[in-house]
Design a protein around this motif. Structure first.
Motif, short mmCIF file in Angstrom:
data_model
loop_
_atom_site.label_atom_id
_atom_site.label_comp_id
_atom_site.label_asym_id
_atom_site.label_seq_id
_atom_site.Cartn_x
_atom_site.Cartn_y
_atom_site.Cartn_z
N ARG A 341 0.81 -1.36 -0.19
CA ARG A 341 -0.12 0.09 0.37
C ARG A 341 0.85 1.37 0.09
N THR A 342 0.90 2.47 -0.40
CA THR A 342 1.13 3.48 -0.96
C THR A 342 0.27 4.50 -1.06
N ILE A 343 -0.69 4.20 -0.76
CA ILE A 343 -1.81 4.94 -0.73
C ILE A 343 -2.91 4.70 -0.16
N VAL A 344 -3.67 6.14 -0.25
CA VAL A 344 -4.95 5.08 1.28
C VAL A 344 -6.33 4.47 1.27
N HIS A 345 -6.13 3.87 1.61
CA HIS A 345 -7.77 2.80 1.46
C HIS A 345 -9.04 3.70 1.88
N GLU A 346 -9.25 4.30 0.90
CA GLU A 346 -9.98 5.18 1.89
C GLU A 346 -11.76 4.71 2.17
N GLU A 347 -12.44 4.02 1.57
CA GLU A 347 -12.88 3.86 2.51
C GLU A 347 -13.42 2.66 3.19
N ALA A 348 -11.98 2.03 3.27
CA ALA A 348 -11.62 0.80 4.51
C ALA A 348 -11.57 2.26 5.50
N VAL A 349 -11.08 2.95 5.92
CA VAL A 349 -10.64 4.47 6.93
C VAL A 349 -12.30 4.81 7.32
N GLU A 350 -12.93 4.91 6.26
CA GLU A 350 -14.35 4.86 6.75
C GLU A 350 -14.86 3.97 7.31
N MET A 351 -14.37 3.05 7.12
CA MET A 351 -15.01 2.38 7.79
C MET A 351 -14.31 2.28 9.07
N ILE A 352 -13.47 2.06 9.06
CA ILE A 352 -12.94 1.60 10.77
C ILE A 352 -13.32 3.06 12.10
N GLU A 353 -13.86 4.36 11.46
CA GLU A 353 -13.85 5.20 11.72
C GLU A 353 -15.89 5.20 11.96
N ASP A 354 -16.87 4.75 11.59
CA ASP A 354 -18.09 4.46 11.26
C ASP A 354 -17.76 3.08 13.07
N TRP A 355 -16.96 2.48 12.57
CA TRP A 355 -16.65 1.37 13.82
C TRP A 355 -16.83 1.92 15.12
N ILE A 356 -14.89 2.19 14.70
CA ILE A 356 -14.87 3.41 16.55
C ILE A 356 -15.95 3.87 17.20
N ASN A 357 -16.90 4.59 16.19
CA ASN A 357 -18.00 5.87 16.45
C ASN A 357 -19.30 5.07 17.06
N SER A 358 -19.14 3.99 16.58
CA SER A 358 -20.54 3.71 16.94
C SER A 358 -20.07 2.48 18.72
N MET A 359 -19.14 2.43 18.81
CA MET A 359 -18.97 1.60 19.99
C MET A 359 -19.05 2.44 21.42
N ASP A 360 -19.61 1.98 22.03
CA ASP A 360 -19.82 2.36 23.74
C ASP A 360 -19.41 2.65 24.99
N GLU A 361 -18.85 3.63 25.78
CA GLU A 361 -18.68 4.92 26.57
C GLU A 361 -17.07 4.77 25.83
N PRO A 362 -16.35 6.10 25.88
CA PRO A 362 -14.80 5.53 25.74
C PRO A 362 -14.25 5.23 27.02
N CYS A 363 -12.90 4.54 25.93
CA CYS A 363 -12.06 3.51 26.91
C CYS A 363 -11.70 4.15 28.48
#
Length: 364
Positions: A341-363
């Motif tokens: 990988r030399t460039i950002v996988h934009e769709e995957a990064v967006e998915m990871i962000e959505d996953w992080i935001n879907s979690m319950d209370e912060p660590c």
């Protein structure tokens, strides 16, 4: 009366002739030899200097039309390589079969098996054409797997063995947007970095969990594992139910299942026991990410990036998550995966962000 008897005799002789003729045709049918695959894989001579010597394809090489017994396949979730398209095929010697061991383990391929993966781009600029860059082979010999990488020439008529690695510039349009990169064709050493377990070369993708899907073949739709069994490429010993990955681009699937599938195919080959990034607690194989700790949720990062990064995955905070940062940077010393990988996988990064935001209370 005589005429009637003669007619009966003629009818009897005709039926007798037909009977023996049919028998003769059956015997001739049985004598027809079984079709043989034209593929040439001499284990004492491979890797060959050119791709065409294997005879994997019929017609013009660039069309990548598989010849007899070269079987196409796909994975539920695909490894990202700078948005390159891929065509995958498998070939095995006559009478040789792979065997199932576990849902999340590479099927046990027989000696002589070949995995074929072609990397190409469509809508390549300025001619808006298709360009095949490389074809990677993994060939199983008596003492294990070997790599053979073939780089295509500009005329797209032949690909030549090259294990030294190289770079090539490419620009293409995708969804109306022009993208470009300096594509890295890996060296043999770089192939081994990802494709290894306890320093022994291994494939990454062809596991039952990744192959368990419907594929559209020329003769119709079929489950890939069933097709391999039908073709004599896989022992008929697979379980009725397989714990399978999903297509991470399928937004109808649960976000965590999509993320686990993405991490499995893109990251687990390094973040697993005996692999290149074998440090705890990162264990990103699909079978291991049912435990959020193995994905780094609320786990302090193994390496320091900066003071703003507090966890590998920090719930509700992408800016504090090392995984998000590494996936979203092109800086060579921090990006993940570090190869391919030399460039950002934009769709995957967006998915990871959505996953992080879907979690319950912060660590804590």
């Amino acid at each position: 009366m005589k005429k009637s008897t003669s007619t009966k005799k003629l009818l009897f002789l005709t039926l007798l002739t037909i009977f023996f003729s049919c028998g003769s045709d059956d015997n001739n049918y049985e004598d027809i030899p079984e079709e043989e695959s034209p593929v040439v894989v001499n284990l004492d001579e491979v890797p060959y200097q050119t791709l065409s010597e294997y005879k994997f394809y019929e017609g013009e090489l660039k069309n990548m039309e598989p010849t007899y017994k070269v079987i196409p396949y796909e994975l539920n979730s695909k490894l990202f390589t700078d948005y390159a398209h891929k065509k995958r095929f498998v070939w095995m010697p006559k009478g040789a079969k792979a065997t199932y061991t576990a849902d999340g383990e590479i099927v046990n391929f027989p000696v002589g098996a070949v995995l074929i993966k072609n990397f190409f781009y469509e809508n390549v600029q300025p001619t808006n054409s298709t360009r095949i860059i490389e074809t990677r082979l993994m060939i199983k010999k008596m003492d294990g797997w070997i790599f053979a990488n073939y780089v295509w020439d500009d005329s797209q008529t032949e690909a030549y063995l090259n294990l030294d690695g190289s770079f090539t510039d490419i620009s293409w349009t995708q969804n109306g947007e022009t993208k470009s990169t300096t594509y890295r064709i890996p060296s043999e050493t770089e192939c081994h970095t990802c494709h290894k377990s306890d320093e022994k070369p291994i494939p990454i993708g062809p596991k039952p969990q990744n192959l368990n899907k419907i594929y559209t073949y020329k003769d119709g739709n079929a489950n890939q594992l069933s097709k391999w069994i039908e073709e004599g490429y896989l022992e008929d010993n697979i379980p009725n139910t397989i714990n399978s990955t999903v297509n991470y681009t399928d937004e109808s699937q649960p976000i965590e299942l999509r993320v686990r599938s993405y991490l499995d195919i893109n990251c687990a080959h390094c973040h697993s026991e005996g692999a290149h990034c074998d440090y705890m607690p990162m264990r990103l194989a699909f079978t291991e990410t049912t435990d959020p700790v193995n994905m780094g949720v609320c786990v302090e990062p193994y390496e320091f990036i900066d003071n703003s990064i507090t966890h590998i995955i920090s719930k509700k905070s992408k800016s504090r998550s090392a995984m998000y940062y590494r996936l979203n940077t092109t800086e060579e010393s921090f990006r993940m995966p570090m190869l391919g990988r030399t460039i950002v996988h934009e769709e995957a990064v967006e998915m990871i962000e959505d996953w992080i935001n879907s979690m319950d209370e912060p660590c804590p």
